[in-house]
Design a protein around this motif. Structure first.
Motif, PDB file in Angstrom:
ATOM      1  N   ASN A 150     -12.750   7.802   5.381  1.00 29.05           N
ATOM      2  CA  ASN A 150     -11.279   8.185   5.390  1.00 29.05           C
ATOM      3  C   ASN A 150     -10.656   7.949   6.749  1.00 29.05           C
ATOM      4  O   ASN A 150     -11.143   8.128   8.004  1.00 29.05           O
ATOM      5  CB  ASN A 150     -11.124   9.748   5.177  1.00 29.05           C
ATOM      6  CG  ASN A 150     -11.648   9.990   3.670  1.00 29.05           C
ATOM      7  OD1 ASN A 150     -11.420   9.497   2.979  1.00 29.05           O
ATOM      8  ND2 ASN A 150     -12.105  11.092   3.479  1.00 29.05           N
ATOM      9  N   GLU A 165      -5.966   3.274  -6.702  1.00 29.69           N
ATOM     10  CA  GLU A 165      -6.883   2.385  -5.906  1.00 29.69           C
ATOM     11  C   GLU A 165      -6.510   0.904  -5.968  1.00 29.69           C
ATOM     12  O   GLU A 165      -5.558   0.422  -6.939  1.00 29.69           O
ATOM     13  CB  GLU A 165      -8.247   2.285  -6.571  1.00 29.69           C
ATOM     14  CG  GLU A 165      -9.009   3.356  -6.681  1.00 29.69           C
ATOM     15  CD  GLU A 165     -10.375   3.462  -7.308  1.00 29.69           C
ATOM     16  OE1 GLU A 165     -10.708   2.518  -7.973  1.00 29.69           O
ATOM     17  OE2 GLU A 165     -11.029   4.489  -7.483  1.00 29.69           O
ATOM     18  N   LYS A 187      -0.648  11.301   0.498  1.00 31.92           N
ATOM     19  CA  LYS A 187       0.512  10.364   0.783  1.00 31.92           C
ATOM     20  C   LYS A 187       1.367  11.468   1.923  1.00 31.92           C
ATOM     21  O   LYS A 187       2.465  10.888   2.640  1.00 31.92           O
ATOM     22  CB  LYS A 187       1.476  10.237  -0.253  1.00 31.92           C
ATOM     23  CG  LYS A 187       0.687   8.882  -1.073  1.00 31.92           C
ATOM     24  CD  LYS A 187       1.658   8.218  -1.913  1.00 31.92           C
ATOM     25  CE  LYS A 187       2.705   7.624  -0.989  1.00 31.92           C
ATOM     26  NZ  LYS A 187       3.247   6.441  -1.539  1.00 31.92           N
ATOM     27  N   LEU A 201       0.767  -1.048  -0.077  1.00 31.32           N
ATOM     28  CA  LEU A 201      -0.009   0.205  -0.110  1.00 31.32           C
ATOM     29  C   LEU A 201       0.719   1.104   0.031  1.00 31.32           C
ATOM     30  O   LEU A 201       0.534   2.243  -0.670  1.00 31.32           O
ATOM     31  CB  LEU A 201      -0.787   0.026   1.248  1.00 31.32           C
ATOM     32  CG  LEU A 201      -1.966   1.240   1.589  1.00 31.32           C
ATOM     33  CD1 LEU A 201      -2.775   1.251   0.152  1.00 31.32           C
ATOM     34  CD2 LEU A 201      -2.714   0.981   2.609  1.00 31.32           C
ATOM     35  N   ILE A 239      -6.213   7.251   3.626  1.00 36.01           N
ATOM     36  CA  ILE A 239      -6.681   6.317   2.772  1.00 36.01           C
ATOM     37  C   ILE A 239      -8.249   6.352   2.798  1.00 36.01           C
ATOM     38  O   ILE A 239      -8.535   6.812   3.897  1.00 36.01           O
ATOM     39  CB  ILE A 239      -5.916   4.976   2.922  1.00 36.01           C
ATOM     40  CG1 ILE A 239      -6.385   4.385   4.285  1.00 36.01           C
ATOM     41  CG2 ILE A 239      -4.814   4.592   2.490  1.00 36.01           C
ATOM     42  CD1 ILE A 239      -5.923   3.048   4.328  1.00 36.01           C
ATOM     43  N   LYS A 240      -8.764   5.992   1.909  1.00 35.78           N
ATOM     44  CA  LYS A 240     -10.469   5.905   2.097  1.00 35.78           C
ATOM     45  C   LYS A 240     -10.729   4.121   1.942  1.00 35.78           C
ATOM     46  O   LYS A 240     -10.317   3.592   0.761  1.00 35.78           O
ATOM     47  CB  LYS A 240     -10.994   6.637   0.892  1.00 35.78           C
ATOM     48  CG  LYS A 240     -12.492   6.648   1.064  1.00 35.78           C
ATOM     49  CD  LYS A 240     -12.950   7.593  -0.175  1.00 35.78           C
ATOM     50  CE  LYS A 240     -14.325   7.982   0.073  1.00 35.78           C
ATOM     51  NZ  LYS A 240     -14.775   8.845  -0.740  1.00 35.78           N
ATOM     52  N   THR A 252      -1.046   8.970  -4.912  1.00 30.04           N
ATOM     53  CA  THR A 252      -2.289   9.541  -4.790  1.00 30.04           C
ATOM     54  C   THR A 252      -3.221   9.436  -5.734  1.00 30.04           C
ATOM     55  O   THR A 252      -2.888   9.438  -6.990  1.00 30.04           O
ATOM     56  CB  THR A 252      -1.940  11.361  -4.313  1.00 30.04           C
ATOM     57  OG1 THR A 252      -1.229  11.338  -3.221  1.00 30.04           O
ATOM     58  CG2 THR A 252      -3.373  11.723  -3.945  1.00 30.04           C
ATOM     59  N   ALA A 302       1.381   0.448   6.661  1.00 31.01           N
ATOM     60  CA  ALA A 302       0.897   0.655   5.213  1.00 31.01           C
ATOM     61  C   ALA A 302       1.882  -0.378   4.323  1.00 31.01           C
ATOM     62  O   ALA A 302       1.587  -1.056   3.646  1.00 31.01           O
ATOM     63  CB  ALA A 302       1.014   1.913   4.601  1.00 31.01           C
ATOM     64  N   ILE A 329      -9.209   0.143  -1.507  1.00 28.61           N
ATOM     65  CA  ILE A 329      -8.488   1.052  -0.736  1.00 28.61           C
ATOM     66  C   ILE A 329      -8.295   2.259  -1.811  1.00 28.61           C
ATOM     67  O   ILE A 329      -7.435   1.768  -2.778  1.00 28.61           O
ATOM     68  CB  ILE A 329      -7.195   0.613  -0.013  1.00 28.61           C
ATOM     69  CG1 ILE A 329      -7.585  -0.454   1.014  1.00 28.61           C
ATOM     70  CG2 ILE A 329      -6.473   1.998   0.539  1.00 28.61           C
ATOM     71  CD1 ILE A 329      -6.279  -0.738   1.798  1.00 28.61           C
ATOM     72  N   ASP A 330      -8.598   3.440  -1.212  1.00 27.26           N
ATOM     73  CA  ASP A 330      -8.151   4.629  -2.194  1.00 27.26           C
ATOM     74  C   ASP A 330      -7.091   5.280  -1.557  1.00 27.26           C
ATOM     75  O   ASP A 330      -7.231   5.697  -0.259  1.00 27.26           O
ATOM     76  CB  ASP A 330      -9.355   5.194  -2.781  1.00 27.26           C
ATOM     77  CG  ASP A 330     -10.405   4.654  -3.376  1.00 27.26           C
ATOM     78  OD1 ASP A 330     -10.180   3.883  -4.188  1.00 27.26           O
ATOM     79  OD2 ASP A 330     -11.505   5.125  -3.027  1.00 27.26           O
ATOM     80  N   VAL A 331      -6.132   5.794  -2.161  1.00 32.16           N
ATOM     81  CA  VAL A 331      -5.059   6.646  -1.393  1.00 32.16           C
ATOM     82  C   VAL A 331      -5.567   8.147  -1.759  1.00 32.16           C
ATOM     83  O   VAL A 331      -5.546   8.603  -2.934  1.00 32.16           O
ATOM     84  CB  VAL A 331      -3.501   6.419  -2.041  1.00 32.16           C
ATOM     85  CG1 VAL A 331      -2.536   7.337  -1.426  1.00 32.16           C
ATOM     86  CG2 VAL A 331      -3.183   4.832  -1.848  1.00 32.16           C
TER      87      VAL A 331
END
Length: 111
Positions: A92, A47, A80, A39, A86-87, A44, A100, A75-77
């Protein structure tokens, strides 16, 4: 076999060396696609889906359970720096770099 006696030994080595060098040059310039990583390496906006977690320490296992990150989660970044934001499941959260590093994802969209 009959022509081998006319081949100079150093010439045979030179041909072999040239073919090996050509092979390595081909490998160096062959395009590739990264399909998965930890991760921490996602950028940024990228996903990924959690494929496994490498957790050898009990404290890290507890942190993973507390965050609700499970296998198969998307997981969405979001950010950074200065922290990894992350989401996960439309929530969030901020996690540390140590955590990570233990989460491995299959990249689903890449910039």
């Amino acid at each position: 076999m009959k022509d081998e006696k006319y081949l100079h030994p150093s010439l045979g080595q030179a041909v072999l060396r040239a073919s090996i060098q050509s092979y390595f040059i081909l490998l160096m310039f062959t395009p590739f696609i990264v399909k998965g990583c930890s991760l921490e390496l996602l950028r940024t906006g990228e996903e990924g889906i959690v494929t496994f977690c490498k957790n050898s320490h009990e404290q890290i296992r507890k942190q993973l359970r507390a965050t609700g990150i499970n296998l198969g989660n998307k997981i969405d970044v979001v950010q950074k720096f200065p922290f990894l934001q992350i989401k996960v499941n439309n929530i969030n959260m901020t996690i540390n770099l140590e955590l990570a590093c233990t989460i491995y994802v299959r990249i689903t969209n890449s910039k």
